[in-house]
Enzyme design. Structure first.
Site, PDB file in Angstrom:
ATOM      1  N   GLN A  37      42.487  14.560  -3.937  1.00 38.80           N
ATOM      2  CA  GLN A  37      43.727  14.275  -3.221  1.00 38.80           C
ATOM      3  C   GLN A  37      44.655  13.401  -4.063  1.00 38.80           C
ATOM      4  OE1 GLN A  37      43.988  15.643  -0.089  1.00 38.80           O
ATOM      5  NE2 GLN A  37      46.098  14.989  -0.003  1.00 38.80           N
ATOM      6  N   PHE A  38      45.326  14.002  -5.054  1.00 41.70           N
ATOM      7  CA  PHE A  38      46.221  13.227  -5.915  1.00 41.70           C
ATOM      8  C   PHE A  38      47.394  12.659  -5.129  1.00 41.70           C
ATOM      9  CE2 PHE A  38      48.814  16.987  -5.977  1.00 41.70           C
ATOM     10  CZ  PHE A  38      50.101  16.531  -6.238  1.00 41.70           C
ATOM     11  N   THR A  39      47.734  13.271  -3.994  1.00 39.96           N
ATOM     12  CA  THR A  39      48.891  12.803  -3.227  1.00 39.96           C
ATOM     13  C   THR A  39      48.670  11.422  -2.625  1.00 39.96           C
ATOM     14  OG1 THR A  39      48.179  13.972  -1.237  1.00 39.96           O
ATOM     15  CG2 THR A  39      49.706  15.130  -2.710  1.00 39.96           C
TER      16      THR A  39
END
Length: 138
Positions: free
Chosen positions: A66-68
């Protein structure tokens, strides 16, 4: 969790981990987060107190890259993701996290697909949501 219509991971009782890797993250950050994931006492004991870990309840862990989580929306109207670790290194840390969680004895470890458009379904018991940060910046 699905990618397109294909199920890539599913667990029953356990933890959904949204795992973000930030610029500068390395082995010590990974070790800290994995230790917390497997040992944090957030499941109820017989008295209803949060006193058991995912290991204690033989639960599963579903890990989603989950880079966000590194989206910085403090200015403007579009989040900036410059704090996220670059994709090749982030994928390596993600894969290492899966290996480490399994090695810690978690009964079932499932995963999404790195950088895929995933549909994640969650039934949040409690609800309980915990934010972990190896650098404790909050």
């Amino acid at each position: 969790m699905t990618v397109d219509t294909r199920v890539t991971g599913a667990i029953e009782r356990g933890l959904l981990v949204l795992l973000g890797a930030g610029a500068g993250d390395g082995p010590s950050d990974l070790a800290y987060v994995v230790d917390k994931i497997v040992n944090l006492r957030i499941f109820a004991d017989d008295a209803g107190k949060m006193n058991r870990s995912v290991l204690d309840v033989a639960g599963g862990v579903l890990v989603v890259s989950q880079f966000t989580l590194y989206g910085d929306a403090r200015t403007g109207r579009r989040p900036a993701f410059t704090g996220a670790l670059e994709p090749i290194a982030a994928n390596a840390l993600y894969e290492q996290a899966l290996v480490a969680i399994r090695a810690a004895g978690v009964a079932r470890v499932e995963a999404g697909e790195f950088a895929a458009d995933m549909q994640v379904e969650l039934v949040n018991d409690g609800p309980v949501t915990i934010l972990l940060d190896s650098r404790k910046l909050f």
